[in-house]
Design an enzyme around this catalytic site. Structure first.
Site, PDB file in Angstrom:
ATOM      1  N   PHE A 149       0.813  -1.225   0.000  1.00  0.00           N
ATOM      2  CA  PHE A 149       0.000   0.000   0.000  1.00  0.00           C
ATOM      3  C   PHE A 149       0.842   1.268   0.000  1.00  0.00           C
ATOM      4  O   PHE A 149       0.335   2.343  -0.319  1.00  0.00           O
ATOM      5  CB  PHE A 149      -0.939   0.016   1.224  1.00  0.00           C
ATOM      6  CG  PHE A 149      -0.269   0.454   2.493  1.00  0.00           C
ATOM      7  CD1 PHE A 149      -0.115   1.801   2.783  1.00  0.00           C
ATOM      8  CD2 PHE A 149       0.234  -0.477   3.404  1.00  0.00           C
ATOM      9  CE1 PHE A 149       0.517   2.214   3.958  1.00  0.00           C
ATOM     10  CE2 PHE A 149       0.870  -0.073   4.565  1.00  0.00           C
ATOM     11  CZ  PHE A 149       1.016   1.281   4.838  1.00  0.00           C
ATOM     12  N   LYS A 173      -1.361  -6.793  -9.429  1.00  0.00           N
ATOM     13  CA  LYS A 173      -2.358  -6.899  -8.352  1.00  0.00           C
ATOM     14  C   LYS A 173      -1.964  -5.837  -7.321  1.00  0.00           C
ATOM     15  O   LYS A 173      -1.071  -6.046  -6.516  1.00  0.00           O
ATOM     16  CB  LYS A 173      -2.301  -8.312  -7.747  1.00  0.00           C
ATOM     17  CG  LYS A 173      -3.549  -8.802  -7.057  1.00  0.00           C
ATOM     18  CD  LYS A 173      -3.988  -7.988  -5.869  1.00  0.00           C
ATOM     19  CE  LYS A 173      -3.137  -8.190  -4.631  1.00  0.00           C
ATOM     20  NZ  LYS A 173      -3.461  -7.213  -3.555  1.00  0.00           N
ATOM     21  N   GLU A 176      -5.104  -3.866  -1.970  1.00  0.00           N
ATOM     22  CA  GLU A 176      -6.540  -3.588  -1.875  1.00  0.00           C
ATOM     23  C   GLU A 176      -6.796  -2.284  -1.117  1.00  0.00           C
ATOM     24  O   GLU A 176      -7.879  -1.707  -1.195  1.00  0.00           O
ATOM     25  CB  GLU A 176      -7.280  -4.758  -1.192  1.00  0.00           C
ATOM     26  CG  GLU A 176      -6.903  -5.059   0.258  1.00  0.00           C
ATOM     27  CD  GLU A 176      -5.637  -5.900   0.409  1.00  0.00           C
ATOM     28  OE1 GLU A 176      -4.828  -5.957  -0.540  1.00  0.00           O
ATOM     29  OE2 GLU A 176      -5.454  -6.484   1.501  1.00  0.00           O
ATOM     30  N   ARG A 177      -5.776  -1.810  -0.373  1.00  0.00           N
ATOM     31  CA  ARG A 177      -5.981  -0.595   0.434  1.00  0.00           C
ATOM     32  C   ARG A 177      -5.833   0.677  -0.396  1.00  0.00           C
ATOM     33  O   ARG A 177      -6.258   1.740   0.020  1.00  0.00           O
ATOM     34  CB  ARG A 177      -4.978  -0.588   1.581  1.00  0.00           C
ATOM     35  CG  ARG A 177      -5.183  -1.800   2.486  1.00  0.00           C
ATOM     36  CD  ARG A 177      -4.509  -1.617   3.798  1.00  0.00           C
ATOM     37  NE  ARG A 177      -3.280  -2.381   3.878  1.00  0.00           N
ATOM     38  CZ  ARG A 177      -2.530  -2.438   4.956  1.00  0.00           C
ATOM     39  NH1 ARG A 177      -2.860  -1.743   6.023  1.00  0.00           N
ATOM     40  NH2 ARG A 177      -1.437  -3.169   4.961  1.00  0.00           N
ATOM     41  N   SER A 226       5.202  -6.939   3.347  1.00  0.00           N
ATOM     42  CA  SER A 226       5.763  -7.263   4.662  1.00  0.00           C
ATOM     43  C   SER A 226       6.501  -8.607   4.617  1.00  0.00           C
ATOM     44  O   SER A 226       6.251  -9.436   3.735  1.00  0.00           O
ATOM     45  CB  SER A 226       4.638  -7.316   5.689  1.00  0.00           C
ATOM     46  OG  SER A 226       3.726  -8.326   5.315  1.00  0.00           O
ATOM     47  N   CYS A 281       9.725   1.510   3.453  1.00  0.00           N
ATOM     48  CA  CYS A 281      10.627   0.418   3.827  1.00  0.00           C
ATOM     49  C   CYS A 281      12.035   0.955   4.031  1.00  0.00           C
ATOM     50  O   CYS A 281      12.900   0.246   4.529  1.00  0.00           O
ATOM     51  CB  CYS A 281      10.609  -0.664   2.762  1.00  0.00           C
ATOM     52  SG  CYS A 281      11.296  -0.085   1.226  1.00  0.00           S
ATOM     53  N   GLU A 382       9.137  -4.204  13.057  1.00  0.00           N
ATOM     54  CA  GLU A 382       8.930  -3.091  12.114  1.00  0.00           C
ATOM     55  C   GLU A 382       7.679  -2.330  12.565  1.00  0.00           C
ATOM     56  O   GLU A 382       6.583  -2.888  12.595  1.00  0.00           O
ATOM     57  CB  GLU A 382       8.723  -3.635  10.698  1.00  0.00           C
ATOM     58  CG  GLU A 382       8.459  -2.519   9.703  1.00  0.00           C
ATOM     59  CD  GLU A 382       8.280  -3.000   8.269  1.00  0.00           C
ATOM     60  OE1 GLU A 382       7.652  -4.041   8.044  1.00  0.00           O
ATOM     61  OE2 GLU A 382       8.785  -2.300   7.366  1.00  0.00           O
TER      62      GLU A 382
END
Ligand code: NAD
Length: 489
Positions: A149, A173, A176-177, A226, A281, A382
């Site tokens: 995201f 893909k 979804e967020r 993640s 990240c 994290e």
């Protein structure tokens, strides 16, 4: 509210699945869209469309294939502001940060447009008497990106432009967020006139991902997200015989030497730790001060944290936006509490933030915690929020040992004026992206986005030569043409 569609075989299609995921503006809580959670049917349609497009696309000369990238670059530049605003609206980062993300999109398209040279092979004549050997690069077929995201536009562009320029066909893909940015980018891809099926978009979450990982037509999988998901993707795709690279999470340390330029270092570390609300990240998560750096750095970073302007990223002057969701906010605040209960001392506390006019937003203000025990959960996990832990050591050796104890290896930075210290750090540190007087060591598109240890599963990375390697398979041809077979004309 925008309807989120898939783009399959050159057509915008509604999802079959009735299940959806609500997408909220993280600053205002406004409901923006419902992401359809697609499954095996939509994935199969996209994979089949990409497979059907592959033979003709592969035969399209590479110099012609990259013409679509030139068109795309111009379209992206024309729509730069609109795309940047969309990123801010769905992700929460500031408009300036979103523009920075979009610049990386353009840069990756530009680098991938060099594919006519990038994908050349090599050869040797007379490897034995009268025998020649040639290495040629060929595309894999259908390849995929599964994206996180935090960079709705940029991350698919670490991969997709290289893949299609090399003759592969593609399925993206998105998270979804944050589905809105890719809807707009696919409208631009459509305008380039790319043949049907060369690029496809499927929305969804785990079900769609697993269907892609299991689909027999999918040959290459790229993932960013993640670490637990990266492990899953890497294992499942590899088990299914696919080429796969999976970039995972991070917990990035920054070492502050006593001779660092205090002003520059503070500003850069604050930008690294609190920029994009810590949801990068490559965000600094732990600052390790060496010897007397402790005093001045602790004071100056607390000032920088407390004075950072937090608000809605579309508004001018705002330096930090919200985190992605209420759950994320709750998790981050929980980790701050855990850090305090494990022996840390919260010097600047960003919990319970209320931003006037945006009371429903997921805001956490910049937070600084000192004396974080290295074995504590806060030191190891994290956070993915605007939280900087401070640790203090007496020497560079101790600092490097602390850095190398860490499970993750995405980035490590040092601030110093001493070339010897910098070189030692660069040489010994176990991380794939290293910053020397740099706080976000993000490689340009013509370098690989590296990452080691728990931050990366695979061999070849995204961007640059690594992307060319990943999206091509080598074929070696050894040939003999005896002289006596040559006809005389
Ligand atoms: P995430 O792992 O939750 O999701 C990433 C993608 O995987 C999404 O598309 C999601 O739909 C899918 N997914 C999630 N759970 C899944 C499951 N159980 N099975 C199959 N698919 C699943 O990551 P996120 O929260 O969207 O992104 C933030 C994470 O990404 C952070 O950990 C961050 O460090 C990492 N990240 C890493 C890099 C890098 O270069 N190493 C870059 C950006 C972000």
């Amino acid at each position: 509210m925008e309807k989120i569609l898939n783009y399959i075989n050159g057509e915008w299609q509604a999802a079959q699945s009735a299940e959806t995921y609500p997408v909220h503006n993280p600053a205002t809580a406004e409901l923006l869209a419902e992401t359809p959670l697609c499954g095996p049917m939509e994935v199969d349609a996209a994979a089949c469309a990409a497979e059907a497009a592959f033979p003709a696309w592969r035969r399209t000369p590479v110099a012609e294939r990259v013409q679509y990238l030139f068109k795309l670059k111009h379209l992206v530049e024309e729509n730069f502001e609109d795309l940047s605003r969309t990123i801010t609206i769905e992700n929460g980062k500031t408009l300036e940060e979103a523009r920075g993300e979009m610049r990386r999109v353009v840069e990756n398209i530009e680098v991938a447009a060099g594919m006519p040279i990038l994908m050349q092979g090599y050869n040797s004549e007379d490897i034995a008497a009268g025998i020649d050997e040639t290495m040629i690069r060929q595309p894999l077929g259908v390849c995929v990106t599964i994206a996180p995201f935090n960079f709705p536009a940029m991350i698919p562009f670490w991969f997709m432009p290289y893949a299609i320029a090399a003759g592969n066909t593609y399925v993206i893909k998105p998270s979804e967020r944050v589905p809105l940015t890719m809807q707009k980018i696919f409208r631009l891809l459509e305008q380039t006139g790319l043949p049907r099926g060369v690029v496809n978009l499927v929305n969804g979450s785990k079900q769609a991902v697993d269907a892609l990982l299991d689909h027999p037509l999918v040959k290459g999988v790229t993932f960013v997200g993640s670490t637990p998901t990266a492990r899953h993707i890497y294992a499942r795709a590899a088990q299914n015989g696919k080429r796969v690279q999976a970039q995972g999470g991070a917990k990035n340390p920054i070492v502050i030497m006593p001779d660092a330029d205090a002003e520059m270092c503070t500003q850069i570390v604050a930008d690294s730790a609190f920029g994009s609300a810590g949801q990068r990240c490559l965000a600094a998560s732990v600052a390790i001060t060496v010897a007397e750096a402790r005093g001045w750095f602790t004071e100056s970073i607390c000032e920088a944290a407390a004075s950072r302007v937090v608000g809605y990223g579309l508004e001018p002057g705002v330096q930090m936006g919200p985190v992605i969701s209420p759950q994320s906010r709750q998790r981050i605040e929980g980790l701050i509490g855990k850090g305090a209960s494990e022996g840390g001392s919260v010097l600047v506390d960003g919990r319970g933030a209320v931003i006037p006019r945006y009371e429903q937003g997921n805001f956490v203000r910049p937070t600084v915690i000192t004396e974080v025990p290295p074995a504590s959960e806060l030191a190891r996990t994290e956070v993915f929020g605007p939280v900087l832990g401070l640790m203090h050591v007496a020497s560079l050796d101790e600092a490097i040992a602390l850095v190398n104890q860490r499970a993750y290896g995405n980035m490590a930075c040092i601030f110093t004026r001493d070339g010897g210290a910098a070189r030692k750090f660069r040489y010994e540190v176990e991380a794939g992206n290293v910053g020397i007087n740099i706080g976000v060591a993000a490689p340009m598109a013509f370098f690989p986005f590296s990452g080691w240890k728990e931050s990366f599963f695979g061999d070849m990375h995204g961007q640059g030569w690594d992307a060319v390697e990943f999206f091509t398979q080598k074929k070696v041809v050894i040939e003999r043409w005896p002289k006596e077979w040559t006809r005389k004309f």
